[in-house]
Motif scaffolding. Structure first.
Motif, PDB file in Angstrom:
ATOM      1  N   PHE A 171       0.842  -1.208   0.000  1.00 52.87           N
ATOM      2  CA  PHE A 171       0.000   0.000   0.000  1.00 52.87           C
ATOM      3  C   PHE A 171       0.874   1.254   0.000  1.00 52.87           C
ATOM      4  CE2 PHE A 171      -2.017   3.347   2.627  1.00 52.87           C
ATOM      5  CZ  PHE A 171      -3.022   3.719   1.738  1.00 52.87           C
ATOM      6  N   TYR A 172       1.900   1.205   0.825  1.00 55.85           N
ATOM      7  CA  TYR A 172       2.819   2.337   0.939  1.00 55.85           C
ATOM      8  C   TYR A 172       3.496   2.604  -0.405  1.00 55.85           C
ATOM      9  CZ  TYR A 172       7.094   4.781   2.372  1.00 55.85           C
ATOM     10  OH  TYR A 172       8.131   5.662   2.469  1.00 55.85           O
ATOM     11  N   PHE A 173       3.996   1.530  -1.041  1.00 56.70           N
ATOM     12  CA  PHE A 173       4.693   1.701  -2.326  1.00 56.70           C
ATOM     13  C   PHE A 173       3.750   2.214  -3.412  1.00 56.70           C
ATOM     14  CE2 PHE A 173       8.049  -1.321  -0.698  1.00 56.70           C
ATOM     15  CZ  PHE A 173       9.048  -0.360  -0.672  1.00 56.70           C
ATOM     16  N   LEU A 174       2.538   1.661  -3.424  1.00 57.24           N
ATOM     17  CA  LEU A 174       1.569   2.097  -4.445  1.00 57.24           C
ATOM     18  C   LEU A 174       1.251   3.583  -4.264  1.00 57.24           C
ATOM     19  CD1 LEU A 174      -0.737   0.842  -6.590  1.00 57.24           C
ATOM     20  CD2 LEU A 174      -2.168   1.678  -4.765  1.00 57.24           C
ATOM     21  N   SER A 175       1.051   3.983  -3.007  1.00 58.01           N
ATOM     22  CA  SER A 175       0.708   5.380  -2.735  1.00 58.01           C
ATOM     23  C   SER A 175       1.864   6.304  -3.142  1.00 58.01           C
ATOM     24  CB  SER A 175       0.397   5.581  -1.248  1.00 58.01           C
ATOM     25  OG  SER A 175      -0.625   4.707  -0.859  1.00 58.01           O
ATOM     26  N   ILE A 176       3.074   5.918  -2.761  1.00 62.03           N
ATOM     27  CA  ILE A 176       4.229   6.755  -3.100  1.00 62.03           C
ATOM     28  C   ILE A 176       4.393   6.872  -4.613  1.00 62.03           C
ATOM     29  CG2 ILE A 176       6.784   6.884  -3.002  1.00 62.03           C
ATOM     30  CD1 ILE A 176       5.495   7.631  -0.365  1.00 62.03           C
ATOM     31  N   ARG A 177       4.272   5.733  -5.299  1.00 61.68           N
ATOM     32  CA  ARG A 177       4.414   5.764  -6.766  1.00 61.68           C
ATOM     33  C   ARG A 177       3.288   6.560  -7.406  1.00 61.68           C
ATOM     34  NH1 ARG A 177       5.149   0.251  -9.483  1.00 61.68           N
ATOM     35  NH2 ARG A 177       5.253   1.599 -11.288  1.00 61.68           N
ATOM     36  N   GLY A 178       2.087   6.435  -6.848  1.00 60.11           N
ATOM     37  CA  GLY A 178       0.952   7.190  -7.375  1.00 60.11           C
ATOM     38  C   GLY A 178       1.144   8.692  -7.190  1.00 60.11           C
ATOM     39  N   ILE A 179       1.643   9.071  -6.022  1.00 58.40           N
ATOM     40  CA  ILE A 179       1.826  10.513  -5.733  1.00 58.40           C
ATOM     41  C   ILE A 179       3.000  11.077  -6.531  1.00 58.40           C
ATOM     42  CG2 ILE A 179       2.413  12.184  -3.931  1.00 58.40           C
ATOM     43  CD1 ILE A 179       1.015  10.131  -1.955  1.00 58.40           C
ATOM     44  N   THR A 180       4.113  10.343  -6.550  1.00 53.60           N
ATOM     45  CA  THR A 180       5.270  10.872  -7.281  1.00 53.60           C
ATOM     46  C   THR A 180       5.009  10.899  -8.792  1.00 53.60           C
ATOM     47  OG1 THR A 180       6.280   8.687  -7.275  1.00 53.60           O
ATOM     48  CG2 THR A 180       7.012  10.206  -5.570  1.00 53.60           C
ATOM     49  N   GLY A 181       4.047  10.097  -9.233  1.00 48.69           N
ATOM     50  CA  GLY A 181       3.662  10.102 -10.646  1.00 48.69           C
ATOM     51  C   GLY A 181       3.175  11.462 -11.107  1.00 48.69           C
ATOM     52  N   ILE A 182       2.694  12.275 -10.168  1.00 45.99           N
ATOM     53  CA  ILE A 182       2.223  13.624 -10.508  1.00 45.99           C
ATOM     54  C   ILE A 182       3.361  14.444 -11.119  1.00 45.99           C
ATOM     55  CG2 ILE A 182       1.331  15.793  -9.519  1.00 45.99           C
ATOM     56  CD1 ILE A 182      -0.044  14.039  -7.347  1.00 45.99           C
ATOM     57  N   PHE A 183       4.588  14.135 -10.685  1.00 46.45           N
ATOM     58  CA  PHE A 183       5.734  14.946 -11.112  1.00 46.45           C
ATOM     59  C   PHE A 183       6.594  14.268 -12.184  1.00 46.45           C
ATOM     60  CE2 PHE A 183       4.772  15.474  -6.576  1.00 46.45           C
ATOM     61  CZ  PHE A 183       4.292  16.765  -6.617  1.00 46.45           C
ATOM     62  N   ARG A 184       6.164  13.081 -12.649  1.00 42.77           N
ATOM     63  CA  ARG A 184       6.963  12.350 -13.637  1.00 42.77           C
ATOM     64  C   ARG A 184       6.229  12.253 -14.977  1.00 42.77           C
ATOM     65  NH1 ARG A 184       7.059   7.158 -12.687  1.00 42.77           N
ATOM     66  NH2 ARG A 184       5.854   7.140 -10.773  1.00 42.77           N
ATOM     67  N   ARG A 185       6.972  12.346 -16.072  1.00 37.23           N
ATOM     68  CA  ARG A 185       6.385  12.151 -17.395  1.00 37.23           C
ATOM     69  C   ARG A 185       6.115  10.670 -17.630  1.00 37.23           C
ATOM     70  NH1 ARG A 185       6.549  16.282 -20.970  1.00 37.23           N
ATOM     71  NH2 ARG A 185       7.640  18.136 -20.290  1.00 37.23           N
ATOM     72  N   PRO A 186       5.177  10.291 -18.481  1.00 41.88           N
ATOM     73  CA  PRO A 186       4.250  11.156 -19.216  1.00 41.88           C
ATOM     74  C   PRO A 186       3.095  11.622 -18.322  1.00 41.88           C
ATOM     75  CG  PRO A 186       3.812   8.856 -19.728  1.00 41.88           C
ATOM     76  CD  PRO A 186       4.996   8.854 -18.813  1.00 41.88           C
ATOM     77  N   PHE A 187       2.493  12.758 -18.679  1.00 41.91           N
ATOM     78  CA  PHE A 187       1.363  13.269 -17.912  1.00 41.91           C
ATOM     79  C   PHE A 187       0.064  12.908 -18.647  1.00 41.91           C
ATOM     80  CE2 PHE A 187       4.859  16.367 -17.147  1.00 41.91           C
ATOM     81  CZ  PHE A 187       5.140  15.967 -15.856  1.00 41.91           C
ATOM     82  N   TYR A 188      -0.809  12.263 -17.943  1.00 39.36           N
ATOM     83  CA  TYR A 188      -2.082  11.847 -18.562  1.00 39.36           C
ATOM     84  C   TYR A 188      -3.152  12.881 -18.223  1.00 39.36           C
ATOM     85  CZ  TYR A 188       0.292   7.453 -19.430  1.00 39.36           C
ATOM     86  OH  TYR A 188       1.177   6.502 -19.854  1.00 39.36           O
TER      87      TYR A 188
END
Lengths: 242, 260
Positions: free
Chosen positions: B19-36
């Motif tokens: 859960f922790y890893f999914l949340s971190i990856r989901g949140i940091t995805g906001i700042f990583r390309r590509p942007f959907y």
């Protein structure tokens, strides 16, 4: 080339794949046979790194992919085209949008070009008339053909992986899918066909692998498969002929 | 027995870690390309715009009920002029964020869990992975971002509608002057009331989207599994909202110098 070196995959206490070793060349036409729950689909998922082996190695083109991270697996995955049993189409999108999905993901091209590509791919699998239909309006065979078109739209796979491509299809549609599988591999591209339909395996594959309980019981050509005295295979053949 | 306890504990810790890893990856995805961006807009539309009517309706009646209850009690004490203030404090600091968070968890959070769960069961998530598309970046990040943007907006709308409902009851039923009511509400625009009311929806949005996406992506076992993951998403979100509401209120009040 795909190599399994003593691969083991556990689900709880049960070994889904139990010490499996095999090697498949890219241009081979292979059918993996076995009963339900024998671990056939798991083999495809291990090849693509969708599942990670608990023990042993999965090697694709000389690269050990067993413990790679998601982002490191991307290049390996793009070498293959996987068609799931039900097609795995995105059900809220039309056929056109499904096929165009990964084109849009990877290519910056205009709408006219996308439509042309989509039509070309759908024509290739003989389902162009369904371009504006929703997945729920398609028959089982059409869904699988659209899924194959989608897998061809964005990149050229080196090998095809099929998971039960003709299950639950009528004989006519199953025949169309088998012909499509043969046509697509005519350019020297191989495939791994996971199935429990004996007729699929015998009509399209040159090499047959029979597994049971996550272990390879047989690995050889069609003729030796039909002549083998392995009891499980004989029972399988008897049921298929019945 | 002890072995079973060990296995259960190990499994729970592994769950928490995923859960922790999914949340971190989901949140940091906001700042990583590509942007959907399209997916983000779609999520805002479904989770935010699609929830406005139910949020407004529930908030209206909560504001009316609160005002009715408080004005009746205050009438006995001769404190009717404070009705607007007490209704406002309750709504802005506590009732608004929590109620709208729960509505959001029930409507949008359960929707996220069932949609992702259904995609898991139909091999659609694996299809993304096979094509080299990161499903967390494509599916989870837009839902987190959409919730971070829309839940605070919904809360502001809900708070406003609640206070309108409270004003209506105060004037029509308790015969109080609207000027007195709104003057009392106006007093509320202080950090100790407004800050908790604005911080909580962000936190609740994060909790609901992460819990719901995680629960959806962990779906196994067909229709029954889908039912379980949808229910689990709502139940866990609810528990986390209630607990974090208390913790955040305490932290903010201490931080602003109102706690001991």
């Amino acid at each position: 080339m795909i190599e399994f070196e003593n691969v083991q995959l556990l689900r709880g206490d049960r070994a889904v794949i139990d010490g499996m070793s095999l090697s498949i060349e890219r241009n081979e036409r292979v059918a993996v046979l076995g009963g339900s729950g024998s671990g056939k689909t798991t083999i495809l998922k291990l090849i693509l790194g969708l599942l990670q082996a608990d023990e042993g190695k999965v090697i694709v083109d000389g690269r050990d992919i067993t413990n790679l991270k998601e982002e490191e697996l991307r290049d390996t995955r793009l070498k293959f085209s996987l068609t799931f049993q039900d097609g795995a189409l995105f059900d809220s999108l039309t056929v056109k949008e499904n096929v165009a999905f990964f084109i849009r993901e990877y290519m910056q091209i205009d709408e006219d070009e996308i439509e042309k590509r989509v039509r070309d791919r759908l024509r290739e699998v003989d389902v162009e008339e369904a371009i504006y239909m929703m997945p729920e309006e398609l028959s089982g065979g059409m869904k699988r053909r659209v899924a194959i078109a989608r897998s061809l739209a964005a990149h050229e796979p080196a090998m095809f992986l099929y998971d039960e491509p003709t299950s639950d299809l009528d004989p006519v549609n199953a025949g169309k899918i088998r012909k499509l599988i043969q046509d697509l591999s005519s350019g020297g591209r191989g495939f791994i066909l996971v199935t429990h339909e004996m007729v699929d395996a015998l009509k399209v594959a040159e090499r047959l692998i029979f597994i049971k309980g996550g272990k390879v019981l047989f690995d050889g050509d069609r003729d030796s498969f039909q002549r083998t005295d392995i009891q499980e295979i004989q029972a399988f053949l008897r049921e298929a002929r019945a | 027995m002890s072995n079973q306890l060990f296995e259960t504990t190990k499994s729970r810790i592994a769950d928490l870690q995923s859960f922790y890893f999914l949340s971190i990856r989901g949140i940091t995805g906001i700042f990583r390309r590509p942007f959907y961006f399209d997916d983000f807009v779609e999520q805002m539309s479904y989770s935010g715009a699609g929830s406005v009517v139910i949020v407004a309706l529930v908030s209206l009646f909560i504001g009316m009920a609160l005002s009715l209850q408080i004005s009746a009690e205050f009438a006995v004490l001769g404190l009717q002029m404070y009705t607007g203030q007490v209704v406002g404090i309750s709504i802005i600091s506590e009732v608004g964020p929590v109620t709208i968070g729960l509505i959001y968890a029930g409507r949008s959070g359960s929707g996220m869990a069932s949609e992702l769960g259904s995609m898991i069961l139909r091999n659609q998530i694996d299809t993304f992975r096979v094509f080299g598309v990161d499903p967390i970046k494509k599916l989870v990040t837009p839902r987190i971002l959409g919730s971070l943007v829309m839940l605070p907006c919904l809360t502001v709308i809900g708070d406003f509608v609640s206070m309108l409902g409270g004003a209506y009851v105060s004037a029509a039923v308790a015969n109080q002057s609207l000027t007195v009511y709104w003057n009392a509400v106006h007093v509320l625009f202080q950090a100790r009331y407004v800050v908790p009311g604005l911080v909580k929806p962000f936190l609740f949005g994060l909790i609901i989207s992460c819990v719901s996406c995680y629960s959806g992506l962990k779906t196994r076992g067909g229709a029954v599994g889908l039912k379980s993951s949808t229910t689990r998403a709502f139940v866990i979100s609810t528990i986390f909202i209630i607990i974090s509401d208390f913790v955040v209120t305490r932290i903010i009040l201490v931080f602003l110098g109102y706690g001991s």
